[in-house]
Design an enzyme around this catalytic site. Structure first.
Site, PDB file in Angstrom:
ATOM      1  N   ASP A 180       0.859  -1.233   0.036  1.00  0.00           N
ATOM      2  CA  ASP A 180      -0.024  -0.016   0.197  1.00  0.00           C
ATOM      3  C   ASP A 180       0.800   1.302   0.008  1.00  0.00           C
ATOM      4  O   ASP A 180       2.021   1.279   0.429  1.00  0.00           O
ATOM      5  CB  ASP A 180      -0.952   0.073   1.316  1.00  0.00           C
ATOM      6  CG  ASP A 180      -1.939   1.230   1.603  1.00  0.00           C
ATOM      7  OD1 ASP A 180      -2.187   1.573   0.361  1.00  0.00           O
ATOM      8  OD2 ASP A 180      -1.910   1.662   2.444  1.00  0.00           O
ATOM      9  N   ASP A 238      -0.238   5.013   0.893  1.00  0.00           N
ATOM     10  CA  ASP A 238      -0.320   5.892   2.322  1.00  0.00           C
ATOM     11  C   ASP A 238      -0.290   5.163   3.610  1.00  0.00           C
ATOM     12  O   ASP A 238      -0.912   4.112   3.551  1.00  0.00           O
ATOM     13  CB  ASP A 238      -1.815   6.715   1.978  1.00  0.00           C
ATOM     14  CG  ASP A 238      -1.746   7.415   0.862  1.00  0.00           C
ATOM     15  OD1 ASP A 238      -0.862   7.384  -0.032  1.00  0.00           O
ATOM     16  OD2 ASP A 238      -3.006   8.035   0.302  1.00  0.00           O
TER      17      ASP A 238
END
Length: 487
Positions: A271, A273
């Site tokens: 991922d 963020d």
């Protein structure tokens, strides 16, 4: 006169004095088997037997056979330290006999400290240091609330009821590191689970992966693991005893099967963020808008709830993009210098590339920034959302195509693995939010990085540190290996 004396008429003569020469031996002790000199020790008898056995070789216990030491350690001739070397000829955790397969469980214990500290035992000399707290991560959403269940699915509820009070941390007693007492406690915990049928004992070995004197990362090999029929690996990871042990010793426990693929991943998916970077990009975008004044807080609240799994990610993302209507597309270039890359990420990507591992970032953020970051770090794949722009190059508040939410992330992981010809057992997925759970579940190993509570409990493994380089410890690499990979 003597004959007429009645007082002496019936007196008997005194008996003869005993003579030693009349006995069979020259010693009373020898005669009664209380002592036997070295010269009379019967051949073939050793130790205490020489005291209780007679001269006719009548034995109380069978005679001990004797053979000279041939150099091979055994139960009677255990291994000995010779010239400073020590070797143990036991065989726990060795290769399985031909035709059989091993059943090993690998437990990686990682202390949740943000800095290396001196063990408490070594600081006793200074009274001023006795009350120093052990290093811990600052309070954040990564800490599991005391009153929160480890899962939101009732069917997966812990196998034992939660205690009324949280366990008292013990690292302040035994040192702010993984102490021998901590390892002993963990081994005792694991011994309480039933073993597979036909097995009655468990063997274990451990090694310190970072520092033998002050270990913060320890890998234990247990053979065999608990019986799968009684307790699956997924249930074991969520077990209340494991949860309490982690709280007591301030560590994370990652449990994996001792397979070849654990040590040889071929694809690692991240991922973006709060994983590859420490911020949420959409919150940074909202912070640039001053009208209305509370816009940034509105967006941040929606983001937080979506990451906790309280809101459906796709709908929450569309709602936030609507609030960003009117932003110029040039904002993406302005944010590049602001992005704060997570500690250890550049070295981690470098290490993975040297190992020949493919890397990808699947972001629920925005493609312009995701693609730029992937290029800077050297990632092989980058996928994220695209926003619609008007003729003036401003956000319209709409999103192009499918949103990269939890379902899309899982699909992209499967597509990349199929394209590269990589089995899912050799795929690792790393994330922090609820929208990463499906992606992490599809991978052979899903890792929650400083994640939200629900994600911490649902993921295969948890990392709550400062450097994402800690991921390599889960593959069995040592600190020396890590230094070699990034030099």
């Amino acid at each position: 006169m003597a004959e007429g004396n009645p007082a002496t008429a019936h007196r008997q003569p005194p008996p003869a004095r005993p003579q030693l020469g009349g006995m069979r031996s020259s010693s009373y002790l020898q005669e009664h088997q209380q002592y036997r000199g070295p010269a009379t020790k019967p051949e073939g008898h050793f130790g205490i037997d020489t005291v209780v056995e007679d001269l006719q070789s009548t034995t109380i216990s069978p005679a001990k056979s004797f053979s000279p030491f041939n150099g091979v350690p055994s139960k009677d001739e255990p291994p000995r330290i010779v010239d400073g070397g020590s070797h143990d000829f036991t065989h726990p955790n060795c290769a399985a006999p031909r035709g059989q397969k091993t059943s090993k469980l690998i437990a990686t214990l990682m202390y949740k400290a943000n800095k290396k500290s001196t063990p408490l035992a070594s600081s006793r000399a200074s009274a001023s240091n006795d009350n120093l707290p052990s290093p811990r991560l600052p309070k954040s959403d990564s800490d599991l609330p005391a009153n929160m269940a480890p899962t939101t699915n009732f069917d997966d509820f812990p196998l034992e009821p939660r205690a009324a009070n949280e366990p008292e941390p013990l690292d302040h007693l035994y040192g702010s590191y993984i102490s021998p007492m901590c390892i002993t406690s963990f081994l005792h915990l694991m011994s309480t689970f039933p073993l597979p049928p036909g097995l009655s004992e468990i063997t274990s070995s451990h090694r310190c992966l970072d520092d033998p004197d002050h270990p913060l990362v320890v890998e234990l090999t247990l053979s065999p693991g608990p019986a799968e029929d009684f307790l699956s690996l997924a249930d074991l990871r969520k077990h209340e005893l494991i949860y309490r042990f982690e709280r007591e010793w301030n560590i994370d426990v990652a449990l994996q099967r001792g397979s070849l693929w654990r040590r040889h991943p071929r694809l690692v998916v991240f991922d973006m963020d709060s994983t590859l970077i420490t911020q949420e990009v959409i919150d940074l975008l909202a912070a640039t808008l001053k009208d209305p004044p509370d816009l940034a807080q509105q967006v941040a609240d929606i983001t937080h709830r979506a990451m906790l799994g309280e809101l459906e990610f796709d709908a929450a993302f569309r709602e936030r993009v609507q609030l960003l209507k009117g932003l110029p597309v040039s904002i993406f270039e302005q944010l590049r210098p602001v992005l704060d890359v997570t500690t250890g990420v550049p070295d981690l990507i470098k290490a993975l590339k040297r190992l020949g591992v493919k890397t990808a970032v699947l972001s629920g953020g925005f493609l312009p920034l995701t693609s730029w970051l992937a290029s800077e770090l050297g990632l092989d794949y980058a996928h994220a959302n695209e926003v619609e722009l008007d003729d003036a190059g401003r956000f319209t508040g709409e999103v192009k195509g499918r949103i990269v939410g939890k379902e899309r992330k899982r699909e992209l992981l499967l597509e990349i693995a199929a394209k590269e010809g990589i089995a899912l057992s050799q795929v690792v997925a790393v994330g922090d939010g609820a929208n990463d759970l499906l992606m992490m579940d599809a991978a052979g190993l899903g890792v929650a990085w400083n994640a939200k509570p629900r994600v911490q409990m649902e993921a295969c493994a948890r990392l709550n540190g400062e450097s994402l380089m800690d991921l390599l410890y889960l593959f069995g690499f040592t600190r020396e290996d890590l230094e070699t990979l990034v030099e």
